[in-house]
Design a protein around this motif. Structure first.
Motif, short mmCIF file in Angstrom:
data_model
loop_
_atom_site.label_atom_id
_atom_site.label_comp_id
_atom_site.label_asym_id
_atom_site.label_seq_id
_atom_site.Cartn_x
_atom_site.Cartn_y
_atom_site.Cartn_z
N SER A 7 2.46 45.86 -24.15
CA SER A 7 2.65 45.33 -22.76
C SER A 7 2.09 43.81 -22.61
O SER A 7 1.18 43.28 -23.29
N ASP A 8 2.62 43.06 -21.76
CA ASP A 8 2.08 42.03 -21.14
C ASP A 8 1.67 40.86 -22.46
O ASP A 8 0.78 40.51 -22.84
N ILE A 9 2.99 40.51 -23.06
CA ILE A 9 2.77 39.77 -24.29
C ILE A 9 2.61 37.95 -23.75
O ILE A 9 1.98 37.45 -24.47
N HIS A 10 3.34 37.95 -22.90
CA HIS A 10 3.16 36.53 -22.06
C HIS A 10 3.34 35.37 -23.27
O HIS A 10 2.31 34.54 -23.08
N ALA A 11 4.37 35.59 -23.81
CA ALA A 11 4.82 34.35 -24.86
C ALA A 11 3.80 34.03 -25.57
O ALA A 11 3.58 32.61 -26.21
N GLY A 35 6.87 45.17 -20.11
CA GLY A 35 7.36 43.93 -19.37
C GLY A 35 5.94 42.96 -19.53
O GLY A 35 5.03 43.01 -20.24
N ASP A 36 6.67 41.72 -18.96
CA ASP A 36 6.16 40.38 -19.26
C ASP A 36 5.96 39.84 -20.40
O ASP A 36 4.87 39.86 -21.09
N ILE A 37 7.11 39.93 -21.26
CA ILE A 37 7.30 39.19 -22.51
C ILE A 37 7.12 38.02 -22.33
O ILE A 37 6.35 37.28 -23.39
N ASN A 62 7.30 41.19 -13.69
CA ASN A 62 7.32 40.04 -12.51
C ASN A 62 7.60 38.71 -13.21
O ASN A 62 8.37 38.00 -12.65
N HIS A 63 6.92 38.39 -14.19
CA HIS A 63 6.82 36.95 -14.80
C HIS A 63 8.42 36.82 -15.66
O HIS A 63 9.06 35.86 -15.51
N ASP A 64 9.08 37.86 -16.19
CA ASP A 64 10.32 38.01 -16.74
C ASP A 64 11.36 37.50 -15.82
O ASP A 64 12.21 36.87 -15.85
N VAL A 114 6.91 51.79 -16.53
CA VAL A 114 6.95 50.98 -15.38
C VAL A 114 5.91 49.71 -15.73
O VAL A 114 5.17 49.79 -16.65
N HIS A 115 6.36 48.68 -14.87
CA HIS A 115 5.52 47.58 -15.23
C HIS A 115 4.11 47.42 -14.34
O HIS A 115 2.98 47.70 -14.99
N GLY A 116 4.21 47.41 -13.26
CA GLY A 116 3.12 47.54 -12.28
C GLY A 116 2.96 49.01 -11.88
O GLY A 116 1.63 49.68 -12.18
N GLY A 147 1.65 48.51 -17.04
CA GLY A 147 0.82 47.56 -17.45
C GLY A 147 0.51 46.79 -16.26
O GLY A 147 -0.12 47.19 -15.11
N HIS A 148 0.65 45.46 -16.35
CA HIS A 148 0.47 44.43 -15.33
C HIS A 148 -1.02 43.99 -15.03
O HIS A 148 -1.01 42.86 -14.69
N THR A 149 -1.68 44.82 -15.25
CA THR A 149 -3.22 44.17 -14.78
C THR A 149 -3.75 43.75 -16.12
O THR A 149 -4.85 43.02 -15.84
N HIS A 150 -3.37 44.03 -17.07
CA HIS A 150 -3.83 43.39 -18.56
C HIS A 150 -5.23 44.10 -18.80
O HIS A 150 -5.93 43.35 -19.48
N VAL A 151 -5.61 45.17 -18.21
CA VAL A 151 -6.70 46.11 -18.38
C VAL A 151 -6.38 47.45 -19.15
O VAL A 151 -5.47 48.13 -18.64
ZN ZN Z 1 1.45 40.29 -16.84
#
Ligand code: ZN
Length: 240
Positions: A7-11, A35-37, A62-64, A114-116, A147-151
């Motif tokens: 999750s949350d790869i964020h480029a 999500g949040d690739i 949400n970033h995607d 799910v994302h969040g 994902g979403h919280t990055h924790v």
């Molecule tokens: Zn994220």
């Protein structure tokens, strides 16, 4: 089936490549991404290309959503907003179309991803209290990855009691319900800078977390060279 959940790869290409390399060593049947690739990091096209090439099953974050033009960054802080608008201007039309077509949740066999949160893809699950509504919405399913919280964390509901754990893994008990966050590949925020993901084995009924060092210096250098906010580079070393 054995799944890798990322999750949350964020480029962050260095973090993604490191994760996929380790996942290949373990050997899995399917890779699921929550999500949040893209967003924050300097390699949005390269990360989307790699996710597509590897046949990763993803949902939209949400970033995607903002990057592909599906939504606007109205609730983003200034640092996130400027990074996502840069991402939007950098992404190819083809990669934007790929993101636009991603669903915001998926059911895979008896798993929900799910994302969040189930109730709202933008909701953050930070505590046991945040999970109440989500456990209800799971109905008869017993595992949901978010994902979403990055924790990195997992919440267990058994006998009307909910508890959160930060352990290295867990064994799935059919009497329990589980909300499980693999942590973030590209921008961990639990004060541990290493990439985080997990392997779920539905036959052994186990979840095992992995944390790995990666080439942070290269990822940071690219963020600075792209003209993105320098704080996006520094936070990677701090895990915040
Ligand atoms: Zn994220």
């Amino acid at each position: 089936m054995r799944y890798a959940i990322i999750s949350d790869i964020h480029a962050n290409l260095e973090a993604l490549e490191r994760s996929l390399g380790a996942i290949d060593e373990v050997g899995v049947d399917e890779i699921l991404c929550l999500g949040d690739i893209v967003g924050y990091g300097a390699n949005p096209n390269e990360c989307v290309d790699l996710v597509r090439k590897r046949g990763v099953t993803s949902i939209i974050g949400n970033h995607d959503c903002v990057a592909c033009g599906k939504s606007e960054p109205n609730d983003f802080n200034p640092m996130a907003r400027s990074a996502i608008l840069w991402t939007r201007s950098t992404l190819s039309r083809d990669n934007k179309d790929y993101l636009l077509d991603l669903p915001d949740k998926r059911e895979i066999e008896d798993l929900l991803i799910v994302h969040g949160a189930i109730s709202d893809p933008d909701k953050y699950i930070f505590s046991e209290g945040d999970t109440l509504r989500e456990f209800e919405l799971m109905q008869n399913r017993n595992i949901c990855f978010f994902g979403h919280t990055h924790v990195r964390v997992f919440y267990v509901l058994t006998n009307d009691e909910i508890r959160g754990f930060y352990d290295d893994g867990l064994r799935i008990n059919k009497d329990g319900k589980y909300l499980i966050n693999p942590g973030s590949v590209g921008q961990p925020r639990d004060r541990d800078h290493r990439v985080s993901f997990l392997i779920y084995d539905d036959e052994r009924e186990t979840v095992e977390y992995t944390r790995l060092e990666y080439d942070i210096a290269s990822a940071q250098k690219k963020i600075i060279e792209a003209g993105l906010d320098r704080r996006l580079a520094y936070r990677l070393s701090l895990g915040i």
